[in-house]
Design a protein around this motif. Structure first.
Motif, PDB file in Angstrom:
ATOM      1  N   ARG A   1      10.276   4.233  -3.623  1.00  0.00           N
ATOM      2  CA  ARG A   1      10.370   3.257  -4.715  1.00  0.00           C
ATOM      3  C   ARG A   1       9.996   3.892  -6.047  1.00  0.00           C
ATOM      4  NH1 ARG A   1       6.002   1.285  -1.372  1.00  0.00           N
ATOM      5  NH2 ARG A   1       3.986   1.519  -2.392  1.00  0.00           N
ATOM      6  N   ALA A   2       9.001   4.775  -6.045  1.00  0.00           N
ATOM      7  CA  ALA A   2       8.593   5.468  -7.268  1.00  0.00           C
ATOM      8  C   ALA A   2       9.590   6.567  -7.624  1.00  0.00           C
ATOM      9  CB  ALA A   2       7.202   6.051  -7.100  1.00  0.00           C
ATOM     10  N   GLN A   3      10.060   7.294  -6.628  1.00  0.00           N
ATOM     11  CA  GLN A   3      11.034   8.366  -6.865  1.00  0.00           C
ATOM     12  C   GLN A   3      12.324   7.813  -7.463  1.00  0.00           C
ATOM     13  OE1 GLN A   3      10.958  11.855  -6.101  1.00  0.00           O
ATOM     14  NE2 GLN A   3       8.763  11.578  -5.920  1.00  0.00           N
ATOM     15  N   THR A   4      12.811   6.721  -6.906  1.00  0.00           N
ATOM     16  CA  THR A   4      14.052   6.119  -7.392  1.00  0.00           C
ATOM     17  C   THR A   4      13.898   5.635  -8.825  1.00  0.00           C
ATOM     18  OG1 THR A   4      14.660   5.443  -5.154  1.00  0.00           O
ATOM     19  CG2 THR A   4      15.751   4.289  -6.968  1.00  0.00           C
TER      20      THR A   4
ATOM     21  N   GLY B   1       0.822  -1.209   0.000  1.00  0.00           N
ATOM     22  CA  GLY B   1       0.000   0.000   0.000  1.00  0.00           C
ATOM     23  C   GLY B   1       0.852   1.254   0.000  1.00  0.00           C
ATOM     24  N   GLN B   2       0.657   2.117   0.992  1.00  0.00           N
ATOM     25  CA  GLN B   2       1.402   3.374   1.087  1.00  0.00           C
ATOM     26  C   GLN B   2       2.635   3.271   1.986  1.00  0.00           C
ATOM     27  OE1 GLN B   2       0.893   6.379  -0.622  1.00  0.00           O
ATOM     28  NE2 GLN B   2      -0.318   4.963  -1.845  1.00  0.00           N
ATOM     29  N   VAL B   3       2.971   2.069   2.443  1.00  0.00           N
ATOM     30  CA  VAL B   3       4.192   1.899   3.223  1.00  0.00           C
ATOM     31  C   VAL B   3       5.380   2.110   2.287  1.00  0.00           C
ATOM     32  CG1 VAL B   3       5.551   0.290   4.614  1.00  0.00           C
ATOM     33  CG2 VAL B   3       3.059   0.277   4.781  1.00  0.00           C
ATOM     34  N   ASP B   4       6.355   2.877   2.729  1.00  0.00           N
ATOM     35  CA  ASP B   4       7.480   3.249   1.866  1.00  0.00           C
ATOM     36  C   ASP B   4       8.575   2.185   1.906  1.00  0.00           C
ATOM     37  OD1 ASP B   4       8.949   4.696   0.098  1.00  0.00           O
ATOM     38  OD2 ASP B   4       9.491   6.287   1.498  1.00  0.00           O
ATOM     39  N   THR B   5       8.336   1.093   1.199  1.00  0.00           N
ATOM     40  CA  THR B   5       9.315   0.002   1.152  1.00  0.00           C
ATOM     41  C   THR B   5      10.323   0.255   0.041  1.00  0.00           C
ATOM     42  OG1 THR B   5       7.799  -1.251  -0.238  1.00  0.00           O
ATOM     43  CG2 THR B   5       7.744  -1.724   2.097  1.00  0.00           C
ATOM     44  N   PRO B   6      11.576  -0.099   0.271  1.00  0.00           N
ATOM     45  CA  PRO B   6      12.614   0.171  -0.724  1.00  0.00           C
ATOM     46  C   PRO B   6      12.602  -0.830  -1.877  1.00  0.00           C
ATOM     47  CG  PRO B   6      13.568  -0.951   1.153  1.00  0.00           C
ATOM     48  CD  PRO B   6      12.124  -0.693   1.498  1.00  0.00           C
ATOM     49  N   LEU B   7      13.253  -0.434  -2.948  1.00  0.00           N
ATOM     50  CA  LEU B   7      13.429  -1.347  -4.072  1.00  0.00           C
ATOM     51  C   LEU B   7      14.421  -2.439  -3.691  1.00  0.00           C
ATOM     52  CD1 LEU B   7      13.742   1.209  -7.009  1.00  0.00           C
ATOM     53  CD2 LEU B   7      11.789  -0.252  -6.502  1.00  0.00           C
ATOM     54  N   SER B   8      14.183  -3.614  -4.224  1.00  0.00           N
ATOM     55  CA  SER B   8      15.128  -4.715  -4.057  1.00  0.00           C
ATOM     56  C   SER B   8      16.260  -4.511  -5.066  1.00  0.00           C
ATOM     57  CB  SER B   8      14.415  -6.046  -4.332  1.00  0.00           C
ATOM     58  OG  SER B   8      14.049  -6.122  -5.706  1.00  0.00           O
ATOM     59  N   PRO B   9      17.337  -5.268  -4.976  1.00  0.00           N
ATOM     60  CA  PRO B   9      18.382  -5.177  -6.003  1.00  0.00           C
ATOM     61  C   PRO B   9      17.819  -5.416  -7.413  1.00  0.00           C
ATOM     62  CG  PRO B   9      19.227  -6.353  -4.104  1.00  0.00           C
ATOM     63  CD  PRO B   9      17.747  -6.145  -3.871  1.00  0.00           C
ATOM     64  N   ARG B  10      16.896  -6.364  -7.516  1.00  0.00           N
ATOM     65  CA  ARG B  10      16.257  -6.617  -8.818  1.00  0.00           C
ATOM     66  C   ARG B  10      15.437  -5.403  -9.257  1.00  0.00           C
ATOM     67  NH1 ARG B  10      11.801 -11.268 -10.267  1.00  0.00           N
ATOM     68  NH2 ARG B  10      11.694 -10.790 -12.474  1.00  0.00           N
ATOM     69  N   GLY B  11      14.734  -4.757  -8.309  1.00  0.00           N
ATOM     70  CA  GLY B  11      13.941  -3.569  -8.609  1.00  0.00           C
ATOM     71  C   GLY B  11      14.806  -2.419  -9.100  1.00  0.00           C
ATOM     72  N   LEU B  12      15.985  -2.262  -8.514  1.00  0.00           N
ATOM     73  CA  LEU B  12      16.920  -1.234  -8.978  1.00  0.00           C
ATOM     74  C   LEU B  12      17.353  -1.519 -10.422  1.00  0.00           C
ATOM     75  CD1 LEU B  12      19.075  -0.902  -5.751  1.00  0.00           C
ATOM     76  CD2 LEU B  12      17.518   0.831  -6.683  1.00  0.00           C
ATOM     77  N   ALA B  13      17.640  -2.781 -10.701  1.00  0.00           N
ATOM     78  CA  ALA B  13      18.030  -3.166 -12.065  1.00  0.00           C
ATOM     79  C   ALA B  13      16.874  -2.953 -13.040  1.00  0.00           C
ATOM     80  CB  ALA B  13      18.482  -4.628 -12.091  1.00  0.00           C
ATOM     81  N   GLN B  14      15.645  -3.233 -12.611  1.00  0.00           N
ATOM     82  CA  GLN B  14      14.477  -3.009 -13.467  1.00  0.00           C
ATOM     83  C   GLN B  14      14.304  -1.527 -13.775  1.00  0.00           C
ATOM     84  OE1 GLN B  14      11.571  -4.841 -10.905  1.00  0.00           O
ATOM     85  NE2 GLN B  14      11.590  -6.769 -12.059  1.00  0.00           N
ATOM     86  N   GLY B  15      14.499  -0.674 -12.783  1.00  0.00           N
ATOM     87  CA  GLY B  15      14.398   0.763 -13.001  1.00  0.00           C
ATOM     88  C   GLY B  15      15.443   1.269 -13.979  1.00  0.00           C
ATOM     89  N   GLN B  16      16.653   0.763 -13.840  1.00  0.00           N
ATOM     90  CA  GLN B  16      17.715   1.148 -14.764  1.00  0.00           C
ATOM     91  C   GLN B  16      17.435   0.640 -16.175  1.00  0.00           C
ATOM     92  OE1 GLN B  16      20.930  -0.488 -12.466  1.00  0.00           O
ATOM     93  NE2 GLN B  16      21.402   1.495 -11.529  1.00  0.00           N
ATOM     94  N   ALA B  17      16.886  -0.556 -16.287  1.00  0.00           N
ATOM     95  CA  ALA B  17      16.551  -1.106 -17.602  1.00  0.00           C
ATOM     96  C   ALA B  17      15.437  -0.306 -18.265  1.00  0.00           C
ATOM     97  CB  ALA B  17      16.145  -2.577 -17.470  1.00  0.00           C
TER      98      ALA B  17
END
Length: 71
Positions: free
Chosen positions: A58-61, A22-38
């Motif tokens: 997570r959205a800002q990053t 939901g609105q809990v500010d959970t961080p991106l995982s290492p895979r999520g960081l790679a997905q954002g870069q891709a």
């Protein structure tokens, strides 16, 4: 013509655990960081005039990856 591109944030640590965030500010995982870069790399040649994201990290990053390539 206005073109709107929607990108969902990358995978978070809670996504990996199967938890609802939901609105809990959970961080991106290492895979999520790679997905954002891709995603950013896929948009490198696409002109972007503005980038908007929710205040959650997570959205800002994820957004910063793409907007960083476009100044």
């Amino acid at each position: 013509m206005v073109r709107i591109i929607l990108i969902r944030h990358g995978e978070t640590t809670w996504n990996v655990e199967g938890r609802y965030q939901g609105q809990v500010d959970t961080p991106l995982s290492p895979r999520g960081l790679a997905q954002g870069q891709a995603a950013a790399e896929a948009l490198r040649a696409v002109p972007i005039g503005a980038a908007v994201a929710s205040p959650l990290s997570r959205a800002q990053t994820t957004c910063r990856f793409a907007s960083g390539l476009h100044g």
